[in-house]
Design an enzyme around this catalytic site. Structure first.
Site, mmCIF file in Angstrom:
data_model
loop_
_atom_site.group_PDB
_atom_site.id
_atom_site.type_symbol
_atom_site.label_atom_id
_atom_site.label_comp_id
_atom_site.label_asym_id
_atom_site.label_seq_id
_atom_site.Cartn_x
_atom_site.Cartn_y
_atom_site.Cartn_z
ATOM 1 N N ARG A 164 -2.559 6.043 0.063
ATOM 2 C CA ARG A 164 -2.804 5.978 1.500
ATOM 3 C C ARG A 164 -2.215 7.160 2.266
ATOM 4 N NH1 ARG A 164 -5.971 1.724 3.630
ATOM 5 N NH2 ARG A 164 -4.475 1.363 5.286
ATOM 6 N N TYR A 180 -15.210 -12.048 -0.104
ATOM 7 C CA TYR A 180 -15.937 -10.824 -0.449
ATOM 8 C C TYR A 180 -17.226 -11.144 -1.203
ATOM 9 C CZ TYR A 180 -12.318 -7.468 0.924
ATOM 10 O OH TYR A 180 -11.450 -6.687 1.638
ATOM 11 N N ARG A 195 -6.393 11.729 -6.328
ATOM 12 C CA ARG A 195 -7.554 10.851 -6.245
ATOM 13 C C ARG A 195 -8.825 11.593 -5.837
ATOM 14 N NH1 ARG A 195 -8.521 6.060 -4.256
ATOM 15 N NH2 ARG A 195 -10.637 6.757 -4.674
ATOM 16 N N ASP A 245 -6.848 -2.831 -7.253
ATOM 17 C CA ASP A 245 -7.615 -3.369 -6.130
ATOM 18 C C ASP A 245 -7.928 -4.820 -6.435
ATOM 19 O OD1 ASP A 245 -9.328 -2.338 -3.588
ATOM 20 O OD2 ASP A 245 -10.384 -3.956 -4.627
ATOM 21 N N ARG A 255 0.821 -1.218 0.000
ATOM 22 C CA ARG A 255 0.000 0.000 0.000
ATOM 23 C C ARG A 255 0.853 1.265 0.000
ATOM 24 N NH1 ARG A 255 -4.679 -1.811 4.326
ATOM 25 N NH2 ARG A 255 -5.596 -3.456 3.048
#
Length: 365
Positions: free
Chosen positions: A47, A167, A56, A92, A43
């Site tokens: 972040r 998920y 973003r 992702d 990451r």
């Protein structure tokens, strides 16, 4: 040939690498001698970086993963700022399953949310196979990055079948994975059909990245630590093997990582990766004994340590480097992803410290 300067420059006393395939990172993955211990952070692309938050702003996560030029810029940001030894593709884990026809969104503050969770065989059948044409933005982003990065290697990115399945069954993130385990135990046939389909999608997603030029790949099984070793071997390992063995002839190192996997490290070492990522709970010398003597280890600074005073950070970095020498190869990393509140300057200092402490080492081999 790219003339961009974002690639890793040769440090004092080091000869320039002959391309990313001969970089310290790739050499460490292959258990070859390295001029210093390579370091990158999970990451790292975003972040904690203010430049990431700026670029973003007002761009949804899935959309940002589908814009090649945006992916390129975000991936390059930590390389420029920190001087890390490898970049990792900004993406992702749900990108390929969305491309496979699953109706989902990445909700800020929550994570991936699936509109219609998997409940039966028809739901599995609706997850179609993918090809490069389903993810052209990934292919383009990788090609752009390889041209920009020069000698700095690019790591490909994908989620492992179990974590993706969780998920899709839960409908989103879960602390207990209760619905996932209920399906796994209650209908093993359906479970294996789901994971087999996801393994197929994941493998093709990584092949697209390898074909476009990544120098290594990492398979993230973030939630595998929710399982016992016996359940991991029965319900998960075969599908991770499908992905990793499917890349055996790809010519790039394969990294396998999970969280809370101390009791699974031996089994994970059997899945077919060249490098096993270790979270912060298990010392690297202990992890090496569990994984086996033929694997490089990656890790494993606790991300929260980066919030402590610098003397604490330095002491922990020194400890991990010492423990990592028990392995035939070591890639310095965190035990999980960079926390959003981390001061980027601390990450930069950690990279410099690792390089300083290991400079000129005849590291394994």
């Amino acid at each position: 040939m790219s003339t961009d300067t974002t690639g890793t420059a040769a440090r004092d006393g080091e000869s320039a690498p002959a391309g990313p395939g001969d970089s310290p990172f790739v050499r460490a993955c292959r258990r070859q001698p390295t001029p210093h211990t390579p370091v990158w952070f999970m990451r790292q692309a975003g972040r904690s970086l203010p430049e990431y938050r700026q670029i973003r702003a007002n761009v949804p996560m899935l959309e940002s993963c589908r814009r090649p030029e945006l992916v390129t810029e975000i991936t390059l940001q930590p390389v420029r700022r920190h001087g890390v030894d490898a970049a990792i593709l900004f993406s992702d884990i749900v990108v390929p399953v969305a491309a496979a026809g699953v109706d989902l969104d990445i909700v800020p503050g929550t994570g991936p949310v699936v509109a219609e969770p998997v409940r039966d065989a028809e739901d599995v059948e609706r997850i179609r196979s993918i090809t490069r044409d389903d993810v052209p933005y990934v292919d383009e982003a990788v090609r752009l990055l390889v041209a920009e990065l020069g000698d700095t290697p690019l790591i490909g990115f994908a989620g492992a079948p179990f974590t993706l399945a969780s998920y899709l069954v839960e409908g989103g993130p879960s602390r207990t994975h209760a619905k996932t385990k209920a399906l796994m135990y209650g209908d093993p046939q359906l479970w294996h059909a789901l994971c087999a389909r996801l393994a197929e999608v994941t493998l093709e997603f990584l092949r697209v990245q390898v074909s476009a030029g990544v120098s290594a790949v990492q398979l993230f099984d973030s939630w595998a630590g929710a399982l016992s070793e016996a359940d991991y071997r029965r319900y998960v390992l075969p599908h991770s093997v499908t992905v990793l063995s499917g890349l055996a002839d790809a010519g790039v190192p394969r990294i396998h990582f999970g969280v809370g996997t101390a009791e699974l490290l031996g089994a994970m070492g059997e899945a077919g990766a060249d490098v096993v990522g270790v979270d912060w709970r298990t010392p690297l010398d202990v992890a090496t004994r569990r994984i086996g003597p033929d694997k490089t280890v990656q890790g494993n600074l606790d991300p929260a340590v980066l919030l402590a005073p610098w003397p604490v950070v330095e002491a922990e970095v020194r400890r991990i480097l010492t423990e990592g020498r028990a392995a035939p190869g070591h890639v310095f990393n965190l035990g999980h992803g960079v926390l959003p509140e981390t001061d980027p300057e601390v990450l930069t200092r950690v990279v410099a410290l690792v390089h300083e402490l290991t400079a000129g080492q005849a590291d394994r081999g």
